[in-house]
Design an enzyme around this catalytic site. Sequence first.
Site, mmCIF file in Angstrom:
data_model
loop_
_atom_site.group_PDB
_atom_site.id
_atom_site.type_symbol
_atom_site.label_atom_id
_atom_site.label_comp_id
_atom_site.label_asym_id
_atom_site.label_seq_id
_atom_site.Cartn_x
_atom_site.Cartn_y
_atom_site.Cartn_z
ATOM 1 N N HIS A 164 0.860 -1.193 0.000
ATOM 2 C CA HIS A 164 0.000 0.000 0.000
ATOM 3 C C HIS A 164 0.891 1.236 0.000
ATOM 4 C CE1 HIS A 164 -3.870 -1.933 1.092
ATOM 5 N NE2 HIS A 164 -3.090 -2.832 1.652
ATOM 6 N N PRO A 218 -2.096 -0.240 19.355
ATOM 7 C CA PRO A 218 -1.985 -0.717 17.973
ATOM 8 C C PRO A 218 -2.193 0.354 16.900
ATOM 9 C CG PRO A 218 -4.047 -1.446 18.943
ATOM 10 C CD PRO A 218 -3.260 -0.816 20.044
ATOM 11 N N LYS A 231 2.777 -0.564 15.041
ATOM 12 C CA LYS A 231 4.232 -0.545 15.210
ATOM 13 C C LYS A 231 4.789 -1.738 16.002
ATOM 14 C CE LYS A 231 5.408 2.880 12.807
ATOM 15 N NZ LYS A 231 5.186 2.160 11.559
ATOM 16 N N TYR A 274 5.410 7.237 10.271
ATOM 17 C CA TYR A 274 4.500 6.117 10.035
ATOM 18 C C TYR A 274 5.221 5.020 9.239
ATOM 19 C CZ TYR A 274 0.126 3.662 9.291
ATOM 20 O OH TYR A 274 -0.858 2.710 9.299
HETATM 21 C C1 PHB Z 1 -4.233 -4.767 11.371
HETATM 22 O O1 PHB Z 1 -4.404 -5.652 12.216
HETATM 23 O O2 PHB Z 1 -4.376 -5.006 10.174
HETATM 24 C C2 PHB Z 1 -3.864 -3.392 11.792
HETATM 25 C C3 PHB Z 1 -3.704 -3.125 13.135
HETATM 26 C C4 PHB Z 1 -3.361 -1.847 13.542
HETATM 27 C C5 PHB Z 1 -3.168 -0.850 12.601
HETATM 28 C C6 PHB Z 1 -3.305 -1.119 11.255
HETATM 29 C C7 PHB Z 1 -3.653 -2.402 10.847
HETATM 30 O O3 PHB Z 1 -2.824 0.392 13.015
#
Ligand code: PHB
Length: 392
Positions: free
Chosen positions: A73, A293, A297, A385
């Site tokens: 992405h 989450p 990271k 990010y």
């Molecule tokens: C995911 O589990 O796909 C996920 C978790 C936290 C994020 C982004 C994606 O910030």
Amino acid sequence: MEKTRVAIIGGGPAGLLLSHILDLNGVDNIVVEQRSRAYVLSRIRAGVLEAGSVDMLRSMGLGERLDREGKPHDGTYIVWAGSEKLLIDTKKYTGRDMTAYGQTAITEDLYAARDKAGGQIIDEAENVQPYDMTTDAPYVTFTKDGKERRIDCDYIAGCDGFHGVSRKSIPADLMQVYEKGYPFGWLAIMSETAPLSDIIYANHERGFALASQRNERLSRYYIQCDLNDNVDEWPDDRFWEELKARFPKDIADAIATGPSIEKSIAPLRSFVAEPMRHGRLFLAGDAAHIVPPTGAKGLNLAFSDVYYLSRGLIEHYGKNNDTYLDGYSDMALRRIWNAERLSWHLTCLLHKFPDDDRFDQRTREDELAYLSKSEIAMAALAEQYAGLPFED
Ligand code: PHB
Ligand code: APR
């Protein structure tokens, strides 16, 4: 009694990757994991990899399935009330993309690689305990199939996650602990439905939501929930309705709903314990730090720790050079603190807090508007990010 150079406590992503890299470089090691392999493989965690993590996995021979099934992405979108979608465009600002690939798949790949190389992973080990870390002869004891066992080693790697024994075996007065809890949790579901083509965070007055993915037929969605909520209070219909209510109509309409195959609630926490070394014990991954989450990271930090720690150990054995091993904690922590701050900031920016007043939400929306207008602000966010580069 067994002997190895590095005894690794914990067979999650950090422990398995460390084991794999050390082995590739001729540093023998044994992994001691308390759960069964089936249990470890069934754990569902986050699923977005930084380009640095992808490069690292590829360079260690772990890129084949990742390149086939992982979805690159340009970045992640943010939506909020009355706005256009905003892209945290890591590709544009850093030249690096983000890859959707689940931790479950990575763990499978790592176990397959360890098996192929004949790596030793002892699972279902009970009462694992590290000893004598401040001497030249540390060791780890545990019980397996009712028998007491002991591994003598040069070093111990504590890769046993937040609840593990390694960090707890360091005297509290030798550690600084930084911790922050958040007054909400994330309710997650996995469903065998086609995901949206993008990964999207939503800030909404009803609370945060996230649309993510694992592969073309597997979607992962999250909504902010009350910490006291129970998954039983969230039948699928209620989940989908609430999820859709937090996205703008065009996105909500595009979400394909279906039965969930997994549903769970997790609290959010920021945590750092430093230093990440006590004598001959080194902590890596969730054993030393937790991020909320938002930002995905956690896994990426576990991998950067392993990058630095494996380099330290390889230089020690291969070149008799301890510079990297001695610098491990400081070097790893610089990257960790950047991700801690980013994850905390994104969590505050995108969630609804129980004691929020109108001012709080208005300033949040102002920051989002600023990000969408200022290239400089967006470049700074995108750089973090994407994940800071590993230090030489
Ligand atoms: C995911 O589990 O796909 C996920 C978790 C936290 C994020 C982004 C994606 O910030
Ligand atoms: N003895 C042996 N093994 C243990 C012990 C113990 N006392 N305590 C815990 N373990 C094992 C756990 O069963 C688990 O398999 O250590 C492993 C730690 O794995 P993770 O918790 O996945 O931590 P880590 O490898 O650091 O990976 C970090 O996991 O929590 C996510 O978001 C985080 O994605 C990040 C990743």
